[in-house]
Enzyme design. Structure first.
Site, mmCIF file in Angstrom:
data_model
loop_
_atom_site.group_PDB
_atom_site.id
_atom_site.type_symbol
_atom_site.label_atom_id
_atom_site.label_comp_id
_atom_site.label_asym_id
_atom_site.label_seq_id
_atom_site.Cartn_x
_atom_site.Cartn_y
_atom_site.Cartn_z
ATOM 1 N N ASP A 25 9.014 54.096 20.440
ATOM 2 C CA ASP A 25 9.410 52.900 21.075
ATOM 3 C C ASP A 25 10.174 53.560 22.283
ATOM 4 O O ASP A 25 11.095 54.304 22.161
ATOM 5 C CB ASP A 25 9.995 51.795 20.363
ATOM 6 C CG ASP A 25 9.802 50.460 20.745
ATOM 7 O OD1 ASP A 25 9.243 50.466 21.900
ATOM 8 O OD2 ASP A 25 10.715 49.600 20.213
ATOM 9 N N ASN A 73 -0.206 44.387 20.783
ATOM 10 C CA ASN A 73 0.111 44.823 22.215
ATOM 11 C C ASN A 73 -0.916 44.481 23.308
ATOM 12 O O ASN A 73 -0.601 44.657 24.368
ATOM 13 C CB ASN A 73 0.282 46.477 22.049
ATOM 14 C CG ASN A 73 1.508 47.013 21.784
ATOM 15 O OD1 ASN A 73 1.340 48.378 21.216
ATOM 16 N ND2 ASN A 73 2.503 46.450 21.868
HETATM 17 C C1 IPE Z 1 5.691 48.659 18.397
HETATM 18 O O1 IPE Z 1 6.397 48.686 19.534
HETATM 19 C C2 IPE Z 1 4.279 49.344 18.711
HETATM 20 C C3 IPE Z 1 4.278 50.699 19.149
HETATM 21 C C4 IPE Z 1 5.137 51.484 19.277
HETATM 22 C C5 IPE Z 1 2.740 51.067 19.662
HETATM 23 P P1 IPE Z 1 6.622 47.329 20.358
HETATM 24 O O2 IPE Z 1 7.472 47.730 21.289
HETATM 25 O O3 IPE Z 1 5.442 46.794 20.618
HETATM 26 O O4 IPE Z 1 7.384 46.390 19.457
HETATM 27 P P2 IPE Z 1 8.200 45.245 19.301
HETATM 28 O O5 IPE Z 1 7.571 43.984 20.121
HETATM 29 O O6 IPE Z 1 9.596 45.662 20.095
HETATM 30 O O7 IPE Z 1 8.579 44.822 18.049
HETATM 31 C C1 IPE Z 2 6.296 52.081 23.271
HETATM 32 O O1 IPE Z 2 7.229 51.742 24.415
HETATM 33 C C2 IPE Z 2 4.753 52.213 23.622
HETATM 34 C C3 IPE Z 2 3.937 51.253 23.056
HETATM 35 C C4 IPE Z 2 4.346 50.095 22.459
HETATM 36 C C5 IPE Z 2 2.659 51.175 23.399
HETATM 37 P P1 IPE Z 2 7.308 50.445 25.034
HETATM 38 O O2 IPE Z 2 6.283 50.208 26.031
HETATM 39 O O3 IPE Z 2 7.236 49.297 23.834
HETATM 40 O O4 IPE Z 2 8.848 50.493 25.636
HETATM 41 P P2 IPE Z 2 9.795 49.417 25.508
HETATM 42 O O5 IPE Z 2 9.978 49.033 24.117
HETATM 43 O O6 IPE Z 2 9.317 48.172 26.633
HETATM 44 O O7 IPE Z 2 10.911 50.145 26.258
HETATM 45 MG MG MG Z 3 8.787 48.336 22.748
#
Ligand code: IPE
Ligand code: IPE
Ligand code: MG
Length: 245
Positions: A25, A73
């Protein structure tokens, strides 16, 4: 204190976690801090991932599951979803050469029917190409959600009851496990989440029941092999009781 290559021996290689789960993340925040589009963060995240898989494999870890795209997502802007899908397609294509060369077994876990035909075909190719490798098993959680996984298991077991293949009194937790995407694999014993968030976000709810959780404020693109070694070192210094004394 983080370990560098020199003192990697601080890790007891005979007591490695068997299965590491990683919630990657913070790609978006990494990009924003640099004034870049979120896509740049995802691209940097994919580079970070390659190095982590190589390190885990070299250490001798047997299984690693990385959360790449959740069932939630899809709520993101179409442009970002499209970019993530193209990145995953590239990753699978390249992994067939680079990671297969490193003897990695690559598998995708999650629901496939919502993915494009192109990605589904590539998953089959990559899995086929790497299935006889003997190194680390890397599960890429792609359109993965633990609730979907467990619901699917319930549906399949009900189907078996209906067809007389099993009866209700014979249902055990082992049977449930055999209907999960991770069938035949050990439970996750070390769960890592980057970016400072401390939640599961629908990741492997069944498999992490007794996992040690390790959180870091590092954003995923900044997560380096030395951080993985630190997480393993900390894991080895935790007291695990599994409900006993
Ligand atoms: C979890 O991260 C999913 C992945 C790392 C693929 P998110 O960024 O989607 O999760 P939330 O929304 O912060 O819980
Ligand atoms: C994790 O990074 C990757 C996926 C969830 C695909 P994020 O895209 O959630 O990054 P933040 O949480 O917005 O920084
Ligand atoms: Mg995230």
């Amino acid at each position: 204190m983080f370990f560098n290559k020199k003192n990697k021996n601080e890790i007891d290689l005979t007591r490695l976690p068997q299965h590491i789960g990683v919630i990657m993340d913070g790609n978006g925040r990494w990009a924003r801090r640099r004034g870049l589009p979120r896509s740049a963060g995802h691209s940097a995240g994919a580079d970070a991932l390659k190095k982590i898989i190589t390190e885990a494999n070299n250490l001798g870890v047997k299984y690693i599951t990385v959360y790449a795209f959740s069932t939630e997502n899809w709520k993101r802007p179409k442009e970002e979803v499209d970019y993530l899908m193209s990145l995953l397609l590239d990753y699978l294509r390249n992994a067939e050469k680079t990671l297969a060369g490193e003897n990695v077994v690559i598998r995708a876990i999650g629901s496939r029917k919502e993915l494009s035909q192109e990605i589904r075909d590539q998953i089959i190719k990559t899995e086929e190409f790497t299935k006889n490798n003997t190194g680390i098993v890397m599960n890429i959680a792609l359109n993965y959600g633990a609730r979907e996984e467990i619901t699917n298991a319930v549906r399949e077991i009900c189907e078996d009851v209906k067809n007389g293949k099993t009866d209700i009194d014979s249902i055990t937790d082992k049977m449930v496990e055999n209907h999960l995407y991770t069938k035949g694999q050990p439970d996750v014993d070390l769960l890592i989440r980057t970016s400072g968030e401390q939640r599961l976000s629908n990741f492997m709810l069944w498999q992490v029941s007794y996992a040690e959780m390790w959180f870091t404020n590092k954003l995923w693109p900044d997560f380096k092999p030395k951080h993985l070694r630190q997480a393993i070192y900390d894991f080895q210094n935790r007291g695990r009781r599994f409900g006993g004394v």
